[in-house]
Scaffold this motif. Structure first.
Motif, short mmCIF file in Angstrom:
data_model
loop_
_atom_site.label_atom_id
_atom_site.label_comp_id
_atom_site.label_asym_id
_atom_site.label_seq_id
_atom_site.Cartn_x
_atom_site.Cartn_y
_atom_site.Cartn_z
N HIS A 111 106.16 50.23 81.78
CA HIS A 111 104.71 50.47 81.79
C HIS A 111 104.01 49.32 81.07
O HIS A 111 104.22 49.12 79.88
CB HIS A 111 104.38 51.80 81.12
CG HIS A 111 105.05 52.97 81.79
ND1 HIS A 111 104.51 53.60 82.89
CD2 HIS A 111 106.23 53.59 81.54
CE1 HIS A 111 105.31 54.58 83.27
NE2 HIS A 111 106.37 54.59 82.47
N ASP A 112 103.16 48.62 81.77
CA ASP A 112 102.53 47.41 81.27
C ASP A 112 101.60 47.69 80.09
O ASP A 112 100.65 48.49 80.20
CB ASP A 112 101.73 46.77 82.44
CG ASP A 112 101.14 45.43 82.06
OD1 ASP A 112 101.48 44.93 80.98
OD2 ASP A 112 100.34 44.91 82.86
N GLY A 129 98.12 47.00 80.89
CA GLY A 129 97.62 47.69 82.07
C GLY A 129 96.32 48.44 81.81
O GLY A 129 95.83 48.51 80.68
N LYS A 130 95.78 49.01 82.89
CA LYS A 130 94.50 49.70 82.81
C LYS A 130 94.55 50.81 81.75
O LYS A 130 95.49 51.60 81.71
CB LYS A 130 94.18 50.30 84.19
CG LYS A 130 92.75 50.72 84.34
CD LYS A 130 92.53 51.35 85.71
CE LYS A 130 91.15 51.98 85.77
NZ LYS A 130 90.98 52.78 86.98
N GLY A 131 93.52 50.84 80.92
CA GLY A 131 93.44 51.89 79.90
C GLY A 131 94.13 51.53 78.59
O GLY A 131 94.03 52.25 77.61
N THR A 179 94.01 48.26 77.22
CA THR A 179 93.56 46.96 76.71
C THR A 179 92.38 47.04 75.74
O THR A 179 91.88 46.02 75.29
CB THR A 179 93.16 46.04 77.87
OG1 THR A 179 92.20 46.73 78.67
CG2 THR A 179 94.36 45.67 78.72
N ASN A 210 89.29 58.53 75.71
CA ASN A 210 90.42 57.93 76.40
C ASN A 210 91.64 58.07 75.48
O ASN A 210 91.61 57.61 74.35
CB ASN A 210 90.14 56.43 76.67
CG ASN A 210 91.19 55.81 77.56
OD1 ASN A 210 92.37 56.13 77.45
ND2 ASN A 210 90.77 54.93 78.44
N HIS A 240 94.41 56.64 75.37
CA HIS A 240 95.22 55.44 75.10
C HIS A 240 94.45 54.39 74.30
O HIS A 240 94.84 54.03 73.19
CB HIS A 240 95.73 54.84 76.42
CG HIS A 240 96.67 55.75 77.13
ND1 HIS A 240 96.51 56.12 78.44
CD2 HIS A 240 97.77 56.41 76.69
CE1 HIS A 240 97.49 56.95 78.78
NE2 HIS A 240 98.26 57.15 77.74
N SER A 252 90.33 52.21 73.89
CA SER A 252 88.93 52.07 74.30
C SER A 252 88.31 50.92 73.52
O SER A 252 88.83 50.53 72.47
CB SER A 252 88.18 53.38 74.00
OG SER A 252 86.78 53.18 74.06
N ASP A 253 87.23 50.41 74.02
CA ASP A 253 86.51 49.39 73.24
C ASP A 253 85.51 50.04 72.30
O ASP A 253 84.80 49.35 71.57
CB ASP A 253 85.78 48.42 74.18
CG ASP A 253 86.75 47.46 74.85
OD1 ASP A 253 87.79 47.16 74.23
OD2 ASP A 253 86.49 47.04 75.99
#
Lengths: 412, 331
Positions: A92-93, A96-98, A100, A165, A167, A169-170
């Protein structure tokens, strides 16, 4: 005798390494007598039952047990093939989305994916171990979130991911949208009831968190616990023009007209009288309407302070040993102004305040005006040996206690 | 035939020996090169670390006569009288030292509560920021005058005027930070308004320190943003550099700035326990000192001043350390 050119040596080494690693690779893929799925399940029969659940982790479904487990030996529990912090990210990258965002959920940052997810299978989407709310509440106790009388319906249902979120969030609080647009998704801010509730003020597009608690409140309309007096008394025109969010006075004078003595608190050697990014420096730290925090702080105390003291946040986060009251900045520091270094409430006596460390210096290493640090020629105090903001050493010591600390002053 | 073989062997031996010597020479050369590179590397690192090139001239912590400092917050070296003046804020006094940093005298006055920054003009008059009263005090020792420094013609800002640190140029003009209005007010020695210096940038939080060089260029710091602004003698912004970053030799928690005769900008960083030196474009040059409590080390530097002899005065907690750079070609 023919001399070999260095390049030939190099070619030889490369070929040798290629052969070696080729063989290594070959042996690593030594043929098994059966496919891994049936081979492993011969003994681990309970795993077979797990594959009957609604969501099954793909390697489990495909019988690729060796993706995560070493069939022979491992220094890790459950014969895991890699450390917890790396194992999941092998497939799992991380980027990846969510994943970063700049604000990262603690277990995600530490690679502790199994805090929330089941590695094999689950009856829930996303391989979640528990139902969404129950999973969140196992680390974020309900008492702090939904203990109050009126509970936000989505929170009551345990649907935390409607706003957060899980995982990264900014945004602070792992919010999925900024505070100004988050609530508008469900509460569009139109209609008579909405306008009436806000006494005719056009509040759509503003930060709802300024007055409302997003989780629970004992007040109607999820209003926050402590209300600024004019706000609580619907005296909006004390600060705002009638029917407008515009303020009647610019800058700090809006506040000091009532809080006349507050400004004098800044007239110290060290002063926090720094305007910041707002026109009115008071709202850099305080909420002018309502708050769930003391002193009408606009957020949790440590978040307010770390807003400017970002390097302190990073330093303390990276310290192995942290002061037990680290998040309560006002426990040791005065917020407006101080005649002590570092804005300490009682100067060098701050550590002994309120029976925190009242015995220090009485039976331990002597400290005080007459005990001079031979390095600095200055009187010793607690911070001579301890760094209250965090340290890699036990007891927040500035140096390793057995080999470095004492010899700073006591030469052998 | 045998002699041909012998001579062939000899040639081969000679060739081998020559190659061997060349190989040894090569190894020796590369070893020498490596050692030289290593030495150069350590020299550069040592310089950047502040291990060489700077000596500690004096450390002032106080003595039985003057007592100890209590929160000294500002200092000024008077080039005319060759005296060092320290605003010993916690003790509510000014303390003076001679050119060898021996204690001379102290000045206290009922009109002075918490002196935190001071400058002295060529006429020997003091201008002192009194943080306790939130005003600038004017002191003329000869005429025995201690009074509030009156300002005239200053355009009113949105907020009331609360002064911050002050600086003085060679023409005796004063540069005062107007904290709440986020500007620097330039006034004549009489208090008459000359101009204001401000910036309109979005990420500007306000000025926290100011100094002026020999040419009248103004150097100001925004400690929250970790930025340094340079203005020309007309108050026009020339450059800006820096932002707060948590890495070595970046500004983590800048507290004060000073500029030397060569235009190098010295910045004290309280959390890094160092002085970081930048050129006018913001390119990092080198660091002075390192974190610690020993002589020459800095634990929490809060104010910096550089005199015409390039001595660097740093307030570090309740002590003052005076450094002198020993670099060649930089003075």
């Amino acid at each position: 005798m023919k001399e070999m050119k260095p390049s030939r040596h190099l070619v030889g080494i490369v070929i040798g390494l290629a052969v070696f690693f080729g063989l290594e690779h070959e042996t690593g893929n030594a043929k098994t007598v059966k496919d891994t799925k049936s081979l492993c399940l011969e003994c681990h029969s309970k795993i077979a039952e797990l594959t009957n659940r609604v969501t099954v982790h793909r390697p489990v479904r495909d019988g690729q047990c060796t993706v995560c487990h070493n069939p022979h030996a491992s220094k890790r529990a459950s014969l895991l093939a890699d450390d917890d912090s790396n194992l999941c990210y092998n497939c799992h990258d991380r980027g990846g989305k969510g994943f970063t965002g700049t604000v990262v959920h603690k277990p995600v940052g530490e690679g502790k994916c199994l805090s929330c997810h089941d590695a094999h299978s689950s009856d829930r989407k996303g391989l979640l171990k528990k139902a969404e709310g129950d999973g969140c509440f196992s680390c974020h106790p309900k008492e702090g979130i939904i203990a109050k009388k009126n509970i936000h319906p989505e929170v009551k249902k345990g649907r935390c991911t409607v706003c957060h979120n899980p995982h990264s969030s900014d945004l602070n609080g792992l919010l999925i949208k900024d505070k100004k647009s988050l609530c508008a998704g469900c509460h569009p801010g139109a209609g008579e009831i909405f306008t009436k509730a806000h006494l005719g003020y056009k509040v759509s597009g503003t930060d709802c968190f300024g007055c409302h608690s997003p989780h629970s409140s004992d007040r109607k309309g999820l209003l926050k616990t402590t209300l600024h007096k004019p706000f609580g008394e619907n005296q909006c025109t004390s600060c705002h023009s009638a029917g407008s969010t515009a303020v009647v006075k610019s800058g700090i004078s809006l506040c000091t007209e009532c809080h006349q003595t507050s400004l004098a608190g800044f007239n110290k050697i060290n002063s926090h009288l720094i305007v910041g990014s707002n026109d009115n420096l008071c709202i850099t730290c305080h909420n002018p309407h309502a708050s769930d925090e003391k002193h009408l702080f606009k957020d949790k105390e440590d978040r307010v302070c770390y807003g400017c003291h970002s390097d302190t946040k990073e330093y303390t986060a990276g310290s192995n040993h942290k002061h037990s009251k680290l998040g309560i900045c006002s426990g040791c520091h005065t917020a407006h102004g101080s005649n002590s270094q570092f804005f300490l409430t009682k100067g060098t006596d701050t550590c002994a305040m309120e029976n925190c460390h009242s015995t220090q210096g009485k039976f331990t290493h002597p400290i005080g005006e007459k005990i001079i640090d031979p390095r600095s020629k200055m009187p010793m105090n607690c911070s001579t040996c301890h760094n209250p903001m965090g340290s890699p050493e036990d007891a927040l010591l500035r140096f390793e206690k057995d080999t470095e600390l004492c010899i700073q002053c006591h030469q052998i | 035939m045998s002699s041909d073989i012998e001579s062939g062997d000899r040639m081969m031996r000679n060739k081998m020996e020559a190659r061997g010597k060349r190989a040894i020479a090569k190894i020796f050369f590369y070893c020498l090169l490596s050692v030289t590179c290593l030495l150069l590397f350590f020299a550069v690192v040592s310089f950047a670390e502040g291990k060489i090139g700077v000596k500690t001239v004096a450390i002032i912590t106080g003595d039985e006569i003057m007592g100890r400092f209590n929160q000294p917050s500002g200092l000024f070296f008077d080039e005319v009288k060759k005296r060092l003046y320290v605003a010993d804020s916690g003790n509510g006094r000014l303390v003076s030292f001679d050119s060898e940093f021996k204690y001379l005298a102290e000045l206290t006055d009922e009109g002075m509560k918490l002196p935190t920054t001071l400058v002295r003009n060529k006429e020997g008059q003091f201008f002192i920021l009194d943080s306790g009263k939130a005003e600038v005090i004017f002191i003329d020792l000869e005429k025995k005058i201690v009074k509030s420094f009156p300002l005239t013609g200053v355009p009113s800002g949105k907020e009331q005027f609360i002064p911050g640190r002050i600086a003085i140029d060679k023409g005796n003009r004063l540069y005062m930070i107007d904290k709440l209005n986020r500007r620097i007010i330039v006034v004549e020695p009489t208090g008459e308004f000359v101009r204001e210096i401000s910036v309109k940038e979005k990420d500007f939080f306000g000025f926290t320190d100011v100094k002026v060089d020999e040419s009248g260029n103004v150097y100001a710091m925004d400690a929250i943003a970790g930025s340094v602004y340079i203005f020309d003698d007309k108050g026009v912004i020339v450059s800006r550099f820096g932002k707060r970053e948590n890495r070595k030799y970046a500004l983590r928690f800048p507290t004060s700035l000073a500029v030397d005769k060569n235009g190098l900008i010295y910045i004290t960083d309280q959390h890094a326990g160092r002085i970081l030196v930048f050129d006018k474009k913001g390119v990092f040059q080198y660091a002075i000192s390192k974190p610690g409590a020993k002589e020459g080390e800095l634990s929490s530097p809060s104010y910096i001043f550089i005199d015409n002899e390039r001595r660097i005065y740093v307030i570090d907690g309740n002590r003052i350390q005076i450094f002198q750079e020993e670099k060649e070609g930089n003075g």
